[in-house]
Design an enzyme around this catalytic site. Structure first.
Site, PDB file in Angstrom:
ATOM      1  N   ARG A 113      13.963  36.347  32.196  1.00 49.92           N
ATOM      2  CA  ARG A 113      15.034  36.118  33.164  1.00 49.92           C
ATOM      3  C   ARG A 113      15.964  37.326  33.242  1.00 49.92           C
ATOM      4  NH1 ARG A 113      17.215  30.211  31.539  1.00 49.92           N
ATOM      5  NH2 ARG A 113      18.601  30.635  33.326  1.00 49.92           N
ATOM      6  N   LEU A 169      10.812  26.649  25.123  1.00 54.54           N
ATOM      7  CA  LEU A 169      10.890  27.040  26.531  1.00 54.54           C
ATOM      8  C   LEU A 169      12.226  26.541  27.065  1.00 54.54           C
ATOM      9  CD1 LEU A 169       7.341  26.093  27.915  1.00 54.54           C
ATOM     10  CD2 LEU A 169       8.153  28.358  27.207  1.00 54.54           C
ATOM     11  N   ASP A 170      12.835  27.322  27.948  1.00 56.92           N
ATOM     12  CA  ASP A 170      14.063  26.863  28.586  1.00 56.92           C
ATOM     13  C   ASP A 170      13.811  25.537  29.290  1.00 56.92           C
ATOM     14  OD1 ASP A 170      15.336  29.170  27.801  1.00 56.92           O
ATOM     15  OD2 ASP A 170      15.028  30.209  29.698  1.00 56.92           O
ATOM     16  N   ARG A 171      14.878  24.763  29.436  1.00 59.59           N
ATOM     17  CA  ARG A 171      14.759  23.440  30.059  1.00 59.59           C
ATOM     18  C   ARG A 171      14.028  23.501  31.406  1.00 59.59           C
ATOM     19  NH1 ARG A 171      19.387  18.953  30.102  1.00 59.59           N
ATOM     20  NH2 ARG A 171      18.237  17.280  31.118  1.00 59.59           N
TER      21      ARG A 171
END
Length: 306
Positions: A243, A142-144
């Site tokens: 995104r 997962l993205d930060r």
């Protein structure tokens, strides 16, 4: 928790029972009819132990109304207690996998800039306290700034099994996003081909030769003011897919300046991995885990627009 607990838990696991609702009823009455070997006290224990799920979500209220077509699952064993660490909560662990709820701001794994405070680092320390030889292996990231459900393997063998069969064995990947504006239509499918540049920015194209096929299904859950809350189902799992696709339809995720957002109302990226459902890589058992949507998301869309 020491390693001696784990085999004991595994030996004690029992098969889940799935029951389809044929007509409207209250949960207690339905379970009494479907489980004649159980009495009211037995069923109350199942409810209090969080062993009763309706369409995959835990319910504890005995008089909850049921609709025809819903599936009531009675878990064979009680839900495990979660373990909390700074930055993540362990939702499930067994000898093969660990499932967590990662908080926003925590890296999945190390980069050149940060090596210590990562989900991988925290879990690696955790398993080594049980046995210094233990290791963990990342299955997906997962993205930060994205929070939610994430899974790790406890061996390279399991990591490889999950990654090689990801599309076939992953049954559900549901995200919730806070986006700018109100998408029109309020339900749709976004399809494009994604590729990543050397500058680590992902670009979207309708040319099949310009990247990997990426498909995102979205549904508006609520909308108010300048923001909407969306449920997103992934058919593919590309880097930054949601995104970029939200940018494609001109409704970028709140707080996502990298992909077109002009506002940051909750002080973080408005993306949360709510549900991950899959077949267990060793036992084949259906597994489903969810992480509550952050309250800051819903606070931006308190009133629904009909």
């Amino acid at each position: 928790m020491d390693n001696t607990d784990q085999p004991r838990r595994q030996r004690g696991q029992r098969t889940n029972t799935a029951l389809t609702v044929s007509e409207p009823a209250e949960l207690m009455a339905f379970l009494l009819a479907q489980l004649p070997h159980k009495n009211r006290n037995n069923i109350k224990s199942l409810l209090s132990n969080k062993q009763v799920l309706i369409d995959g979500k835990v319910y504890t209220q005995f008089n909850h109304p049921l609709r025809a077509g819903q599936v009531v699952t009675v878990a064979g064993s009680r839900a495990p207690e979660t373990t909390q660490y700074r930055g993540l909560t362990i939702l499930h662990e067994d000898p093969h996998i660990i499932v967590i709820n990662k908080q926003s701001g925590l890296l999945s794994m190390a980069t050149n800039k940060e090596r210590d405070r990562t989900a991988y680092g925290i879990l690696s320390d955790y398993v080594k306290k049980q046995n210094p030889n233990n290791k963990i292996f990342i299955i997906h990231r997962l993205d930060r700034e994205t929070s939610g459900v994430m899974m790790f393997a406890r061996s390279e063998h399991v990591q490889r099994l999950m990654q090689e069969s990801w599309n076939a064995t992953t049954k559900e990947r549901t995200y919730v996003a806070l986006v700018e504006g109100l998408p029109n239509p309020e339900r749709g499918v976004i399809t494009s081909y994604l590729r990543e540049s050397k500058a680590l920015i992902v670009y979207s194209s309708q040319n099949p030769e310009n990247g990997q096929l990426s498909i995102t299904n979205y549904t508006v859950l609520k909308s108010a003011g300048d923001y909407s809350l969306l449920e997103l189902e992934l058919e593919t799992g590309r880097k930054n897919q949601i995104r970029v696709h939200m940018q494609d339809i001109n409704h970028p995720i709140a707080g996502d300046s990298k992909y077109g957002a002009e506002t940051n109302p909750i002080g973080r990226l408005g993306l949360h991995a709510e549900v991950l459902a899959f077949e267990h890589p060793i036992t084949g058992e259906p597994m489903r885990f969810s992480a509550p949507v952050p309250k800051s998301f819903s606070s931006m869309v308190k009133e629904r627009i009909d």
